[in-house]
Write an enzyme that holds these catalytic residues in place. Structure first.
Site, PDB file in Angstrom:
ATOM      1  N   SER A  11       0.967  -1.163  -0.053  1.00 36.37           N
ATOM      2  CA  SER A  11       0.121  -0.117  -0.031  1.00 36.37           C
ATOM      3  C   SER A  11       0.864   1.247  -0.205  1.00 36.37           C
ATOM      4  O   SER A  11       1.974   1.302   0.769  1.00 36.37           O
ATOM      5  CB  SER A  11      -0.864   0.077   1.137  1.00 36.37           C
ATOM      6  OG  SER A  11      -1.393   1.280   1.377  1.00 36.37           O
ATOM      7  N   HIS A  36      -1.025  -1.943  -4.161  1.00 38.17           N
ATOM      8  CA  HIS A  36      -2.398  -1.680  -3.357  1.00 38.17           C
ATOM      9  C   HIS A  36      -2.599  -0.240  -3.413  1.00 38.17           C
ATOM     10  O   HIS A  36      -1.642   0.589  -2.829  1.00 38.17           O
ATOM     11  CB  HIS A  36      -2.183  -2.430  -2.025  1.00 38.17           C
ATOM     12  CG  HIS A  36      -3.439  -2.116  -1.261  1.00 38.17           C
ATOM     13  ND1 HIS A  36      -4.634  -3.096  -1.551  1.00 38.17           N
ATOM     14  CD2 HIS A  36      -4.006  -1.320  -0.318  1.00 38.17           C
ATOM     15  CE1 HIS A  36      -5.742  -2.885  -0.673  1.00 38.17           C
ATOM     16  NE2 HIS A  36      -5.287  -1.663   0.047  1.00 38.17           N
ATOM     17  N   ASP A  38      -5.052   2.827  -2.311  1.00 37.64           N
ATOM     18  CA  ASP A  38      -6.157   3.187  -1.272  1.00 37.64           C
ATOM     19  C   ASP A  38      -6.725   4.326  -1.590  1.00 37.64           C
ATOM     20  O   ASP A  38      -6.273   5.398  -1.621  1.00 37.64           O
ATOM     21  CB  ASP A  38      -5.507   3.164   0.076  1.00 37.64           C
ATOM     22  CG  ASP A  38      -4.978   1.921   0.692  1.00 37.64           C
ATOM     23  OD1 ASP A  38      -4.015   1.794   1.100  1.00 37.64           O
ATOM     24  OD2 ASP A  38      -5.892   1.084   0.668  1.00 37.64           O
ATOM     25  N   MET A  40      -9.651   7.003  -1.355  1.00 44.68           N
ATOM     26  CA  MET A  40     -10.555   7.692  -0.347  1.00 44.68           C
ATOM     27  C   MET A  40     -10.950   9.029  -0.689  1.00 44.68           C
ATOM     28  O   MET A  40     -10.414   9.943  -1.306  1.00 44.68           O
ATOM     29  CB  MET A  40      -9.679   7.945   1.022  1.00 44.68           C
ATOM     30  CG  MET A  40      -8.908   6.429   1.471  1.00 44.68           C
ATOM     31  SD  MET A  40      -7.905   6.921   3.144  1.00 44.68           S
ATOM     32  CE  MET A  40      -7.065   5.469   3.175  1.00 44.68           C
ATOM     33  N   HIS A  69      -8.264  -0.334  -3.851  1.00 47.82           N
ATOM     34  CA  HIS A  69      -9.010  -0.693  -2.866  1.00 47.82           C
ATOM     35  C   HIS A  69      -9.844   0.639  -2.530  1.00 47.82           C
ATOM     36  O   HIS A  69      -9.409   1.771  -2.074  1.00 47.82           O
ATOM     37  CB  HIS A  69      -8.352  -0.835  -1.605  1.00 47.82           C
ATOM     38  CG  HIS A  69      -8.896  -0.900  -0.208  1.00 47.82           C
ATOM     39  ND1 HIS A  69      -8.408  -0.655   1.028  1.00 47.82           N
ATOM     40  CD2 HIS A  69     -10.413  -0.877  -0.107  1.00 47.82           C
ATOM     41  CE1 HIS A  69      -9.237  -0.746   1.966  1.00 47.82           C
ATOM     42  NE2 HIS A  69     -10.548  -0.985   1.268  1.00 47.82           N
ATOM     43  N   MET A  71     -12.205   3.072  -1.013  1.00 46.93           N
ATOM     44  CA  MET A  71     -13.015   3.629  -0.025  1.00 46.93           C
ATOM     45  C   MET A  71     -13.577   4.681  -0.212  1.00 46.93           C
ATOM     46  O   MET A  71     -13.292   5.833   0.319  1.00 46.93           O
ATOM     47  CB  MET A  71     -11.874   3.625   1.356  1.00 46.93           C
ATOM     48  CG  MET A  71     -11.281   2.441   2.002  1.00 46.93           C
ATOM     49  SD  MET A  71     -10.008   2.749   2.746  1.00 46.93           S
ATOM     50  CE  MET A  71      -8.710   2.626   1.411  1.00 46.93           C
ATOM     51  N   MET A 140     -10.646  -6.391   6.334  1.00 44.94           N
ATOM     52  CA  MET A 140     -10.001  -5.240   6.917  1.00 44.94           C
ATOM     53  C   MET A 140      -9.487  -5.680   8.443  1.00 44.94           C
ATOM     54  O   MET A 140     -10.507  -6.017   9.195  1.00 44.94           O
ATOM     55  CB  MET A 140     -10.513  -3.850   6.917  1.00 44.94           C
ATOM     56  CG  MET A 140     -10.818  -3.771   5.361  1.00 44.94           C
ATOM     57  SD  MET A 140     -10.539  -2.007   4.926  1.00 44.94           S
ATOM     58  CE  MET A 140      -8.992  -1.643   5.694  1.00 44.94           C
ATOM     59  N   GLY A 145      -9.299   4.030   6.518  1.00 43.98           N
ATOM     60  CA  GLY A 145      -8.976   5.595   6.381  1.00 43.98           C
ATOM     61  C   GLY A 145      -7.606   6.011   6.715  1.00 43.98           C
ATOM     62  O   GLY A 145      -7.056   6.989   6.087  1.00 43.98           O
ATOM     63  N   PHE A 146      -7.000   5.167   7.321  1.00 41.38           N
ATOM     64  CA  PHE A 146      -5.562   5.536   7.586  1.00 41.38           C
ATOM     65  C   PHE A 146      -4.560   4.449   7.512  1.00 41.38           C
ATOM     66  O   PHE A 146      -4.787   3.310   8.154  1.00 41.38           O
ATOM     67  CB  PHE A 146      -5.623   6.187   9.000  1.00 41.38           C
ATOM     68  CG  PHE A 146      -6.266   7.447   8.747  1.00 41.38           C
ATOM     69  CD1 PHE A 146      -7.532   7.558   9.374  1.00 41.38           C
ATOM     70  CD2 PHE A 146      -5.817   8.784   8.528  1.00 41.38           C
ATOM     71  CE1 PHE A 146      -8.327   8.495   9.442  1.00 41.38           C
ATOM     72  CE2 PHE A 146      -6.434   9.942   8.194  1.00 41.38           C
ATOM     73  CZ  PHE A 146      -7.899   9.774   9.004  1.00 41.38           C
ATOM     74  N   GLY A 147      -3.117   4.677   7.382  1.00 41.89           N
ATOM     75  CA  GLY A 147      -2.183   3.465   7.538  1.00 41.89           C
ATOM     76  C   GLY A 147      -1.543   3.590   8.968  1.00 41.89           C
ATOM     77  O   GLY A 147      -2.287   4.568   9.816  1.00 41.89           O
ATOM     78  N   ASP A 178      -5.865  -6.737   4.990  1.00 45.80           N
ATOM     79  CA  ASP A 178      -5.247  -5.290   5.010  1.00 45.80           C
ATOM     80  C   ASP A 178      -5.537  -4.523   6.291  1.00 45.80           C
ATOM     81  O   ASP A 178      -6.615  -4.134   6.645  1.00 45.80           O
ATOM     82  CB  ASP A 178      -6.375  -4.495   3.907  1.00 45.80           C
ATOM     83  CG  ASP A 178      -6.082  -3.294   3.379  1.00 45.80           C
ATOM     84  OD1 ASP A 178      -6.630  -2.748   2.761  1.00 45.80           O
ATOM     85  OD2 ASP A 178      -4.944  -2.810   4.059  1.00 45.80           O
ATOM     86  N   GLY A 179      -4.406  -3.965   6.671  1.00 54.84           N
ATOM     87  CA  GLY A 179      -4.361  -3.318   7.812  1.00 54.84           C
ATOM     88  C   GLY A 179      -3.433  -3.700   8.924  1.00 54.84           C
ATOM     89  O   GLY A 179      -3.797  -4.683   9.774  1.00 54.84           O
ATOM     90  N   GLY A 180      -2.615  -3.032   9.115  1.00 56.02           N
ATOM     91  CA  GLY A 180      -1.547  -3.431  10.478  1.00 56.02           C
ATOM     92  C   GLY A 180      -0.990  -4.660  10.350  1.00 56.02           C
ATOM     93  O   GLY A 180      -0.504  -5.192  11.114  1.00 56.02           O
ATOM     94  N   GLY A 200       1.513  -1.759   4.196  1.00 58.52           N
ATOM     95  CA  GLY A 200       1.759  -0.026   3.956  1.00 58.52           C
ATOM     96  C   GLY A 200       2.909   0.293   4.685  1.00 58.52           C
ATOM     97  O   GLY A 200       4.076   0.141   4.449  1.00 58.52           O
ATOM     98  N   SER A 201       2.723   0.895   5.870  1.00 58.46           N
ATOM     99  CA  SER A 201       3.541   1.570   6.676  1.00 58.46           C
ATOM    100  C   SER A 201       4.635   0.693   7.222  1.00 58.46           C
ATOM    101  O   SER A 201       5.826   1.332   7.211  1.00 58.46           O
ATOM    102  CB  SER A 201       2.967   2.190   8.009  1.00 58.46           C
ATOM    103  OG  SER A 201       2.282   1.187   8.773  1.00 58.46           O
TER     104      SER A 201
END
Ligand code: DX5
Ligand code: ZN
Length: 322
Positions: A11, A36, A38, A40, A69, A71, A140, A145-147, A178-180, A200-201
């Site tokens: 991401s 990926h 994102d 938004m 993705h 959103m 998810m 909404g946020f990384g 997806d996420g964390g 992502g992050s």
């Protein structure tokens, strides 16, 4: 298809937005299997990122699959623009108000993979009405909404049963998480059979070696798959791998990338075939038995071309033309 060889979609939400093209090149070079994206709209989620125009520009940067993705509250209104921008898969949220089916149909009509994403609090049952139209189920594990948010383990419990929603697909169904997802949580995600890890992050953290992070996260996910899903016993291969073709290494690698770009996983292993004039044995290009028919359908012609190219290459080497 949970093969235990989880792949990674990077991401770019936490990438350097002043250099997105460079960042995409960098993360692909580091080993990301997909990008990926994102998107938004500041309405479905309280954040704004980029749209089809930016994606179309990034499309020129790499050939790896683009996994959008969305959103956004009205994907139906913009779906043609995202398809035109070159997205290989498009996942929208089941929680939106507008009708979902037309958008899923539009994605598939364009020959792309259609997906539905679930917020952490949304049950898998919400996807039941759309099952037949799904290629992707995206679980998810953070609030969209946020990384840089923390992985929600309870939401992750949907990953394993999510596969059941794709049982209608002979091959190619994918469960995304997806996420964390990072080196601390990859083992859980992999252990639950996730096919695609969205990361992502963890990749865009300053000072971290991106390539090592990607290899580590994928290896941990596979480790999790080996021991979580199979009560600690190495899994009986859910899917035997069959040799599609044997080629000299450089041709095998090229062909592997070509096949994988269409979503069919490939294993490239030193074969027991002929030893080439450069002293290196042919490599086997192996695909899952389940995907053999699909691979033949898509790549039989290319296989003949690669075999002919390889033979010409051997002749040149034998004639000392290098
Ligand atoms: C969040 C996005 C995720 C997120 C992943 O709304 O959908 O793709 O950017 O980033 P990390 O890996 O930092 O959670
Ligand atoms: Zn995402």
């Amino acid at each position: 298809m949970g093969t235990g060889r989880a792949r990674l979609a990077a991401s770019i939400l936490d990438a350097d937005f002043a250099n997105l093209g460079y960042e995409v090149r960098r993360v692909v070079k580091a080993g990301a299997d997909r990008i990926h994206l994102d998107v938004m709209d500041g309405h479905f989620v309280p954040n704004l990122t980029f749209g089809p125009k930016a994606i179309k520009a990034l499309r020129r940067v790499t050939g790896v699959p683009f996994d959008a993705h969305l959103m956004i509250s009205e994907p139906g209104r913009y779906i043609d623009q995202f398809l035109d921008a070159g997205c290989d898969s498009v996942t929208v949220h089941v929680e939106i108000e507008e009708p979902i089916e037309p958008t899923l149909r539009a994605i598939r009509a364009a020959g792309r993979a259609a997906g539905l994403a679930l917020k952490p609090a949304t049950p898998l049952s919400a996807l039941e009405p759309y099952r037949e139209l799904l290629d992707i189920v995206m679980v998810m594990t953070v609030e969209p909404g946020f990384g840089s948010q923390s992985f929600m383990r309870d939401a992750a419990q949907k990953i394993l049963p999510a596969r059941d929603l794709l049982r209608h697909k002979a091959f190619g169904g994918e469960v995304h998480v997806d996420g964390g997802v990072n080196r601390e949580t990859a083992e859980i995600a992999g252990g639950l059979g996730a096919d695609i890890l969205v990361v992502g992050s963890a990749l865009f953290t300053k000072g971290r070696n991106m390539g090592r992070e990607i290899r580590l996260i994928k290896a941990l996910a596979d480790e999790g798959f080996q021991y979580q899903l199979n009560d600690g016993k190495p899994p009986i291969p859910r899917d035997n791998w069959v040799t599609f073709v044997q080629l000299p290494k450089v041709f095998a690698r090229r062909f592997m990338n070509e096949i994988e770009a269409g979503g069919i996983p490939v294993l490239m292993l030193r074969g027991d075939g002929q030893i080439n004039p450069d002293g290196i044995r042919d490599y086997e290009v192996k695909v899952p038995a389940m995907a053999e028919a699909l691979t033949i359908e898509r790549h039989a012609e290319a296989r003949e071309r690669y075999l002919a190219e390889a033979e010409a290459w051997r002749e040149r080497l034998r004639a000392g033309e290098g």
